[in-house]
Enzyme design. Structure first.
Site, short mmCIF file in Angstrom:
data_model
loop_
_atom_site.label_atom_id
_atom_site.label_comp_id
_atom_site.label_asym_id
_atom_site.label_seq_id
_atom_site.Cartn_x
_atom_site.Cartn_y
_atom_site.Cartn_z
N ASP A 135 0.86 -1.17 0.00
CA ASP A 135 0.00 0.00 0.00
C ASP A 135 0.90 1.24 0.00
OD1 ASP A 135 -2.39 1.42 0.16
OD2 ASP A 135 -2.26 1.56 2.34
N ASP B 224 -3.31 -1.41 5.51
CA ASP B 224 -3.74 -0.94 6.83
C ASP B 224 -5.25 -0.81 6.95
OD1 ASP B 224 -4.11 1.17 5.13
OD2 ASP B 224 -2.90 2.61 6.25
N ASP C 191 -8.01 -3.69 2.67
CA ASP C 191 -6.86 -4.54 2.41
C ASP C 191 -7.00 -5.94 3.00
OD1 ASP C 191 -5.37 -2.43 1.18
OD2 ASP C 191 -4.95 -1.61 3.16
#
Length: 912
Positions: A340, A644, A648
Site C-alpha cells: 500500500d 492498513d 486490504d
C-alpha cells in the site's frame, strides 16, 4: 396500502448503480420523500431485507478446530516417532515427542482463533446509531434498524451507518482511507457519476463504516448489511482462505517421499535378513524398527519450531510482530511485495514540496509534520524574507486555514484537513506559526470551503490595522479571480498562459495543487460575501503538496530490488500521485500505471499475463487487490501484501504473507495478517525478508546435517545384513545416536548467523525442491563416509581381536565424532570453514560439541550407561581412532567444497 415494488426486487437493488442515478430517480425507485418512510413500510422492508448488520460467518466448533490441528505432516512424523520409541520402551523420548505434538496443536488452535476475529473487527466498524427522519419526525435509532429508503442525517463525527446516496451536503468531508485507500478526506457532493466508477470516485455516496470529519449532509439509504461496500469486503474476507507457506508445502512433499523410502528400505531389510540371511524374524523386526527410527527426522519439527521462534524474536526486536509462525520462513521466499502507498511507503503526512511564484520556483525540504526544512532555488538555500511573493504566500496559507498544528512529547500532529496542515507546517518552517498568525493578523470573517465555490477566503487586519482578504483554492478558480500577480518588482498584470503551464507541469509530478491569492482591501459590507470574491485579487503562488515517501522506504525498496524482489504499489490514490511517489521510490519507472477500472475490464487470464509488467496499480478496490494477489500467485510468485485498511483485509489474508500496519492499521487488517509492523515502516519488511532467508538457510543446513546422520546409520546396518557381518549397532545404540546428535548438535544450527550477501541473491523458486540434486549428492556422500568410518572401524577392531561390545562402542563413537566434525562443515554449505570465523563463529556449535562429547564420555565409561547400551571403556588409542574417523569426514567435505567452488569459478570465467 404498502408498496411492495421495492421489497420484491431485493437482488435488483443490490445491483443498482445508485451513484449513477439522479435524485428523483433514487426517490422514485425507493419510494421515499422528504418526510421519510412510514412506520409500516419500515417494518415491511425490515422483514424483507433483514437487519443492517453483517452476518456472522459459519464457524467450526472448538473440538473440530482442535482435532484439525493434528492434520499436519510434521505432526504425523512426530507421532510416528513417538509410537516407535514407545514400542522400544523409551518412554522419556515418547513423552518428549508427544509433548511437542501437543504444544504445536495448542499454538495452532490459539492462532486460528485469533484469525477469526478479523471478521469481528469489520463488524465492529458499523455505526451503532443513526439519525433518521420517519413519518416527518427526527429519531435516533439503533443503526441495525435501518432499511433501504430511510432518510438519514449526517454530521461531523458520525460514522456513516449504511451506504447512502447523498441528497444534500454542506461542506461534507468523509474519511474513507480504511475503505478505499484514499489518503485525504473526500469532499462530497450530490452529482452523479458513471455506472462503472470505483467507490473512491463516487462523490455522491457515503459508505457504511466511514467517518464524517467535517460538515453535514442528508441522504437516502440504498444498501444495508451485507449489501454495503463494507459487507462486500466482509464476504471477500470470509471466502478467502490462507495459503500454506512454501516451506510447509515442501515439507509435505519431502515428508511423503521420505516416508515411502523409509518404509520400503525397512521392509526390504527385513525380508533380506530373514529370507536371505536367515536371521531370526524377531531380531530383524527390531532392526527394521531401529532403521525406521534412525531414518525418520524426528528432530525436524522441533528444529523448525526453534528456528522459526528465534526468527520471531529477532524480528520483534526490529518492530516486526509475527502472528503465524510459518510466516517467518515464507518471508524468505517472497518474490513480490505488493505494498500500500499511504502510510507504508509514504509518511501519511501531507507536505508542501514546491512553491511556484511568478519569478521563481522554490523547493521546500523537510518531510512530514515536523516543522523543519529549508527553502531553495536551483539547489541554493534562500531566505524567504527576500522574496515578497513567497513570504506573502506562506502567510496566506497559514491565515486562510482552519487546521491546528500541535506538538506533544516531541511528536507533531495536525488537527483538521491534512492539506491545510501542510500549509501550517510550511509557515512554521519560516517561523510563522498559526498561533503567531492569529495574534498578529486577527481574523474578522470567513467564507468556508464549499464544493460549488472551490475556494476558502478569510478577512484579516494586520498589525497596522490594514484590511486583507486571503483566498486559497483550486487553481482554475483562483486564476479567474486574479487580475495581477506579485513579482520581485511589484504587481504586474497576470500572465495566464504562464500559470496554466505551471499548473500542468506541477500536476504532472503528482503534486496536489492549491493556488494562493490576496487582495488588500476590506469587504464592501465589512463581512465577506461571494460578491467580494469575483475579481481584483493578486496571485501569489501555486503550492504543490504530496504525501512524501519515507526516506528509509527508498533504501528498503532498493535493497529489495538488489535481492531480486519486485516491489509493486497498489493504492486507492490517483494514478498521477501514485506515479510521482513511485518515481521517488524507483518503483514502476518507465512502466505503465494500471487503474482499477482497467483491471475490472480484464479477465483473470489477461490479468495474469500482464500483472508482472506493471508495478503501480492506482484507484483500486478490495476486489482488485484480491485479484492482483491471486494473479501473481497463479503466475508462480510468492506474494507479500501490505495494508492498513479494511479494504486490504481480503488481500492480506490471501497473500502468502499478509503484513498489516500496527500504528495506523485497522483491527480488521491486523487480524487478517501474518505479520504486523509496529512502526508502519516498509523498511521493516526488507529486514523481515532478510531474517526469513536466514531461517530457511538454517533449516536447509539442519536437514543437510540430519539426513546423512540417519543415512550413515542405515547404511552401516544394511551393509552388515547384506554381507553377513555382526551387526555393528544395536537398535538401542541407533536410538542413542539419534537422541544425542539431534538434541545437542542439530539444534546449534538454528542459531547460525546470516551468510554474507544473503540479500544479494535472487529469491528461491517456489517450485524448488527441498533437496536439490546437489543436496542428494551431499547426503549420499556423507552417509557413505560415515558408514566407512563406523563400519570400517568396527570390522578392523574385530579383526585385531577386540570384543564385539568394544568394537560397537568404537563404531558408535566414530559415527558421533563424524557428526561433530560434519556439524562444523555444515555451517557453510559451499564456503570453507577453515578459518577463525568458520571454526568459532557460532558459539552454540562449540557448546553443542562440548555437550555431545560429555554425553559420549558418559555413554562410554559410566557403568549405568554400559549396562543399558552394552558399551565398554575405551583406551586413549581407541578414542583417537574414533576421532580420526570423524576427522576423515571433515577433510573430505572441505575438499569437496573446494572443488565445487573452483568449478563454479571456472565456469563463470569461461562464460565471461
Amino acid at each position: 396500502m404498502t408498496d411492495h415494488r421495492v421489497t420484491d426486487h431485493t437482488e435488483t437493488l443490490r445491483q443498482t448503480a445508485w451513484h449513477a442515478l439522479t435524485l428523483p430517480e433514487v426517490r422514485q425507485i425507493l419510494h421515499t420523500d422528504s418526510a421519510g418512510l412510514k412506520t409500516d413500510e419500515v417494518n415491511d422492508r425490515f422483514a424483507r431485507f433483514g437487519p443492517n448488520s453483517l452476518i456472522p460467518p459459519k464457524r467450526r466448533g472448538p473440538l473440530l478446530r482442535l482435532l484439525l490441528q493434528f492434520h499436519n505432516v510434521l505432526l504425523y512424523i512426530m507421532i510416528a516417532a513417538a509410537a516407535i520409541t514407545a514400542v522400544l520402551g523409551h518412554w522419556v523420548d515418547t513423552g518428549v515427542l508427544l509433548a511437542a505434538v501437543i504444544i504445536n496443536v495448542i499454538i495452532g488452535f490459539i492462532q486460528e482463533g485469533k484469525a477469526e476475529t478479523a471478521l469481528d473487527s469489520i463488524r465492529a466498524m458499523l455505526s451503532p446509531h443513526a439519525t433518521v427522519i420517519r413519518d416527518g419526525t427526527r429519531y435516533e435509532i439503533d443503526a441495525a434498524g435501518l432499511v433501504p429508503g430511510d432518510l438519514v442525517l449526517l454530521a461531523s463525527g458520525d460514522r456513516v451507518p449504511a451506504d447512502i446516496r447523498l441528497i444534500s451536503v454542506k461542506e461534507l468531508q468523509v474519511e474513507e482511507a480504511a475503505l478505499t485507500g484514499e489518503s485525504l478526506p473526500v469532499r462530497k457532493r450530490i452529482e452523479t457519476a458513471l455506472p462503472d466508477t470505483l467507490p473512491g470516485d463516487r462523490y455522491g455516496m457515503a459508505f457504511s463504516g466511514t467517518l464524517v470529519v467535517y460538515g453535514q449532509a442528508s441522504g437516502i439509504v440504498v444498501a444495508t448489511g451485507s449489501a454495503t461496500e463494507l459487507g462486500k469486503i466482509n464476504r471477500l474476507l470470509e471466502d478467502t482462505q490462507h495459503l500454506s507457506t512454501p516451506l510447509l508445502r515442501q515439507i509435505d512433499h519431502f515428508g511423503f517421499k521420505l516416508a515411502v523410502f523409509i518404509l520400503a528400505a525397512s521392509a526390504a531389510t527385513f525380508l533380506l535378513g530373514t529370507l536371505w540371511r536367515n536371521h531370526a524374524p524377531a531380531e530383524m523386526f527390531m532392526m527394521a524398527v531401529a532403521l525406521i527410527a534412525s531414518a525418520i527426522p524426528e528432530g525436524l519439527p522441533a528444529i523448525m519450531t526453534v528456528t522459526l521462534a528465534l526468527g520471531v524474536q529477532r524480528m520483534a526486536r526490529r518492530n516486526a510482530i509475527i502472528r503465524r509462525l510459518p510466516a517467518v520462513e515464507a518471508l524468505g521466499s517472497v518474490t513480490v511485495i505488493c505494498s500500500d502507498k499511504t502510510g507504508t511507503l509514504t509518511r501519511n503526512e501531507m507536505t508542501v514540496q514546491r512553491i511556484v511564484c511568478a519569478d521563481h520556483t522554490i523547493d521546500v525540504s523537510g518531510v512530514g509534520y515536523v516543522p523543519t526544512g529549508e527553502y531553495s532555488i536551483d539547489g541554493h538555500t534562500i531566505d524567504p524574507a527576500h522574496y515578497p511573493a513567497l513570504t506573502l504566500a506562506i502567510r496566506s496559507g497559514v491565515l486562510c486555514n482552519d487546521a491546528l498544528l500541535r506538538e506533544k512529547d516531541g511528536l507533531w500532529s495536525v488537527e483538521g484537513d491534512p492539506t491545510e496542515g501542510a500549509l501550517l507546517i510550511l509557515g512554521a518552517k519560516n517561523g510563522f506559526s498559526n498561533h503567531h498568525a492569529n495574534a498578529a493578523w486577527p481574523r474578522r470573517d470567513v467564507i468556508p470551503f464549499e464544493s460549488q465555490h472551490s475556494f476558502m477566503a478569510t478577512y484579516h487586519h494586520d498589525n497596522e490595522n490594514e484590511p486583507w482578504i486571503f483566498v486559497k483554492g483550486a487553481p482554475e478558480r483562483i486564476l479567474d479571480m486574479c487580475t495581477t500577480q506579485l513579482q520581485q518588482n511589484g504587481k504586474q498584470p497576470i500572465d495566464i498562459d504562464y500559470w496554466q503551464r505551471m499548473v500542468s507541469a506541477t500536476a504532472a509530478k503528482g503534486l496536489r495543487l492549491l493556488a494562493l491569492a490576496c487582495k488588500r482591501s476590506a469587504p464592501q459590507e465589512d463581512s465577506l460575501k461571494i460578491s467580494d470574491m469575483k475579481t481584483g485579487f493578486t496571485l501569489l503562488a501555486l503550492v504543490g503538496i504530496i504525501d512524501p515517501p519515507r526516506e528509509e522506504a527508498v533504501q528498503a525498496v532498493a535493497e529489495c530490488h538488489r535481492a531480486g524482489i519486485r516491489v509493486k504499489m497498489i493504492t486507492g490514490d490517483h494514478a498521477e500521485t501514485a506515479r510521482a511517489v513511485g518515481a521517488q521510490l524507483a518503483i514502476g519507472v518507465g512502466r505503465p500505471v494500471l487503474t482499477g477500472m482497467e483491471i475490472a475490464a480484464m479477465d483473470d487470464d489477461t490479468l495474469r499475463d500482464i500483472v508482472m509488467d506493471v508495478d503501480i496499480f492506482a484507484r483500486t478496490s478490495p476486489e482488485h487487490k484480491l485479484r492482483l494477489v491471486k494473479a501473481l500467485q497463479a503466475g508462480g510468485q510468492v506474494v507479500a501484501m501490505t495494508g492498513d485498511g479494511v479494504n486490504d483485509a481480503p488481500a492480506l489474508k490471501r497473500a502468502d504473507v499478509g503484513v498489516a500496519m500496527g500504528m495506523k492499521g485497522t483491527e480488521a487488517a491486523k487480524e487478517a495478517s501474518d505479520m504486523v509492523l509496529a512502526d508502519d515502516n516498509f523498511a521493516t519488511i526488507a529486514y523481515a525478508v532478510r531474517e526469513g532467508r536466514v531461517v530457511y538457510d538454517n533449516l536447509k543446513k539442519f536437514i543437510l546435517f540430519m539426513l546423512p546422520t540417519n543415512g550413515g546409520e542405515a547404511l552401516v546396518i544394511i551393509a552388515a545384513i547384506l554381507f553377513e557381518f555382526t551387526l555393528p549397532l544395536t537398535p538401542a545404540q541407533v536410538l542413542w545416536i539419534n537422541m544425542v546428535t539431534v538434541s545437542t548438535l542439530g539444534l546449534a544450527l538454528a542459531f547460525e548467523p546470516a551468510e554474507r550477501n544473503i540479500m544479494n541473491h535472487r529469491p528461491r523458486s517456489p517450485k524448488e525442491a527441498l533437496l536439490s540434486g546437489f543436496f542428494v549428492w551431499r547426503v549420499l556422500m556423507v552417509s557413505v563416509l560415515m558408514m566407512i568410518g563406523g563400519l570400517g572401524l568396527f570390522l578392523w577392531e574385530q579383526h585385531i581381536g577386540v570384543s564385539t561390545e568394544t568394537a560397537r562402542t568404537m563404531a558408535v563413537n566414530a559415527i558421533v565424532m563424524s557428526e561433530m566434525f560434519y556439524l562444523i562443515n555444515s555451517r557453510h554449505t559451499f564456503a570453507s570453514v577453515l578459518h577463525l570465523e568458520g571454526l568459532t563463529g557460532n558459539r552454540y556449535v562449540l557448546l553443542a560439541i562440548a555437550a555431545c562429547l560429555l554425553l559420549q564420555i558418559a555413554y562410554t565409561h559410566l557403568p549405568t550407561m554400559q549396562s543399558i547400551f552394552n558399551s565398554t571403556d575405551l583406551t586413549m588409542l581407541q578414542w583417537c581412532k574414533s576421532i580420526a574417523a570423524g576427522l576423515m569426514v571433515f577433510c573430505v567435505i572441505e575438499i569437496e567444497k573446494s572443488v565445487i567452488r573452483h568449478t563454479r569459478l571456472a565456469s563463470v570465467v569461461t562464460s565471461a
